[in-house]
Design a protein around this motif. Structure first.
Motif, PDB file in Angstrom:
ATOM      1  N   THR A  33      47.560  42.305  45.050  1.00 32.26           N
ATOM      2  CA  THR A  33      47.548  41.594  43.774  1.00 32.26           C
ATOM      3  C   THR A  33      48.958  41.521  43.204  1.00 32.26           C
ATOM      4  O   THR A  33      49.406  40.464  42.752  1.00 32.26           O
ATOM      5  CB  THR A  33      46.613  42.306  42.774  1.00 32.26           C
ATOM      6  OG1 THR A  33      45.321  42.423  43.368  1.00 32.26           O
ATOM      7  CG2 THR A  33      46.497  41.522  41.482  1.00 32.26           C
ATOM      8  N   GLN A  34      49.669  42.648  43.235  1.00 28.33           N
ATOM      9  CA  GLN A  34      51.036  42.680  42.726  1.00 28.33           C
ATOM     10  C   GLN A  34      51.947  41.800  43.579  1.00 28.33           C
ATOM     11  O   GLN A  34      52.801  41.084  43.046  1.00 28.33           O
ATOM     12  CB  GLN A  34      51.556  44.122  42.697  1.00 28.33           C
ATOM     13  CG  GLN A  34      52.950  44.259  42.148  1.00 28.33           C
ATOM     14  CD  GLN A  34      53.059  43.841  40.699  1.00 28.33           C
ATOM     15  OE1 GLN A  34      52.086  43.893  39.956  1.00 28.33           O
ATOM     16  NE2 GLN A  34      54.227  43.405  40.300  1.00 28.33           N
ATOM     17  N   HIS A  36      51.085  39.142  45.207  1.00 25.69           N
ATOM     18  CA  HIS A  36      50.774  37.748  44.893  1.00 25.69           C
ATOM     19  C   HIS A  36      51.432  37.342  43.582  1.00 25.69           C
ATOM     20  O   HIS A  36      51.998  36.240  43.473  1.00 25.69           O
ATOM     21  CB  HIS A  36      49.259  37.546  44.813  1.00 25.69           C
ATOM     22  CG  HIS A  36      48.857  36.160  44.456  1.00 25.69           C
ATOM     23  ND1 HIS A  36      49.013  35.100  45.318  1.00 25.69           N
ATOM     24  CD2 HIS A  36      48.332  35.642  43.333  1.00 25.69           C
ATOM     25  CE1 HIS A  36      48.598  33.990  44.733  1.00 25.69           C
ATOM     26  NE2 HIS A  36      48.165  34.297  43.518  1.00 25.69           N
ATOM     27  N   LYS A  37      51.376  38.217  42.572  1.00 25.30           N
ATOM     28  CA  LYS A  37      52.006  37.910  41.281  1.00 25.30           C
ATOM     29  C   LYS A  37      53.513  37.708  41.452  1.00 25.30           C
ATOM     30  O   LYS A  37      54.096  36.782  40.880  1.00 25.30           O
ATOM     31  CB  LYS A  37      51.749  39.035  40.285  1.00 25.30           C
ATOM     32  CG  LYS A  37      50.334  39.085  39.775  1.00 25.30           C
ATOM     33  CD  LYS A  37      50.154  40.247  38.821  1.00 25.30           C
ATOM     34  CE  LYS A  37      48.711  40.398  38.388  1.00 25.30           C
ATOM     35  NZ  LYS A  37      48.517  41.582  37.537  1.00 25.30           N
ATOM     36  N   GLU A  38      54.147  38.572  42.237  1.00 22.30           N
ATOM     37  CA  GLU A  38      55.585  38.442  42.466  1.00 22.30           C
ATOM     38  C   GLU A  38      55.912  37.144  43.201  1.00 22.30           C
ATOM     39  O   GLU A  38      56.913  36.490  42.907  1.00 22.30           O
ATOM     40  CB  GLU A  38      56.101  39.641  43.252  1.00 22.30           C
ATOM     41  CG  GLU A  38      56.090  40.937  42.461  1.00 22.30           C
ATOM     42  CD  GLU A  38      56.487  42.132  43.292  1.00 22.30           C
ATOM     43  OE1 GLU A  38      56.846  41.961  44.477  1.00 22.30           O
ATOM     44  OE2 GLU A  38      56.445  43.242  42.750  1.00 22.30           O
ATOM     45  N   VAL A  40      54.193  34.322  43.084  1.00 19.85           N
ATOM     46  CA  VAL A  40      54.021  33.202  42.153  1.00 19.85           C
ATOM     47  C   VAL A  40      55.218  33.129  41.200  1.00 19.85           C
ATOM     48  O   VAL A  40      55.740  32.036  40.928  1.00 19.85           O
ATOM     49  CB  VAL A  40      52.690  33.353  41.381  1.00 19.85           C
ATOM     50  CG1 VAL A  40      52.612  32.365  40.229  1.00 19.85           C
ATOM     51  CG2 VAL A  40      51.514  33.170  42.313  1.00 19.85           C
ATOM     52  N   GLU A  41      55.678  34.284  40.699  1.00 25.85           N
ATOM     53  CA  GLU A  41      56.841  34.297  39.819  1.00 25.85           C
ATOM     54  C   GLU A  41      58.083  33.762  40.539  1.00 25.85           C
ATOM     55  O   GLU A  41      58.853  32.988  39.973  1.00 25.85           O
ATOM     56  CB  GLU A  41      57.112  35.718  39.328  1.00 25.85           C
ATOM     57  CG  GLU A  41      56.091  36.229  38.333  1.00 25.85           C
ATOM     58  CD  GLU A  41      56.314  37.696  37.993  1.00 25.85           C
ATOM     59  OE1 GLU A  41      57.326  38.279  38.437  1.00 25.85           O
ATOM     60  OE2 GLU A  41      55.464  38.250  37.289  1.00 25.85           O
TER      61      GLU A  41
END
Length: 60
Positions: A33-34, A36-38, A40-41
């Motif tokens: 999850t982390q 994926h967030k990174e 996307v950012e």
């Protein structure tokens, strides 16, 4: 989980295969999850930089 076998691919001893498997077992699992967030950012930041460069007339 990936397992190393002494007879798979290039031959290695059972002792070496067990040692590698122990390293795989003790390796920390990444937080997807982390990650994926990174990702996307990072993608959004690159798109922003691209838009700014194109607005200035630079080649991207």
């Amino acid at each position: 989980m990936k397992r190393v076998r002494p007879w798979h691919g290039k031959w290695m001893s059972r002792k070496t295969a067990k040692r590698i498997n122990d390293m795989f077992d003790s390796a920390p699992m990444p937080d997807r999850t982390q990650m994926h967030k990174e990702a996307v950012e990072f993608k959004n930041e690159m798109l922003k930089l691209r838009e700014e460069a194109l607005a200035r007339g630079e080649k991207w």
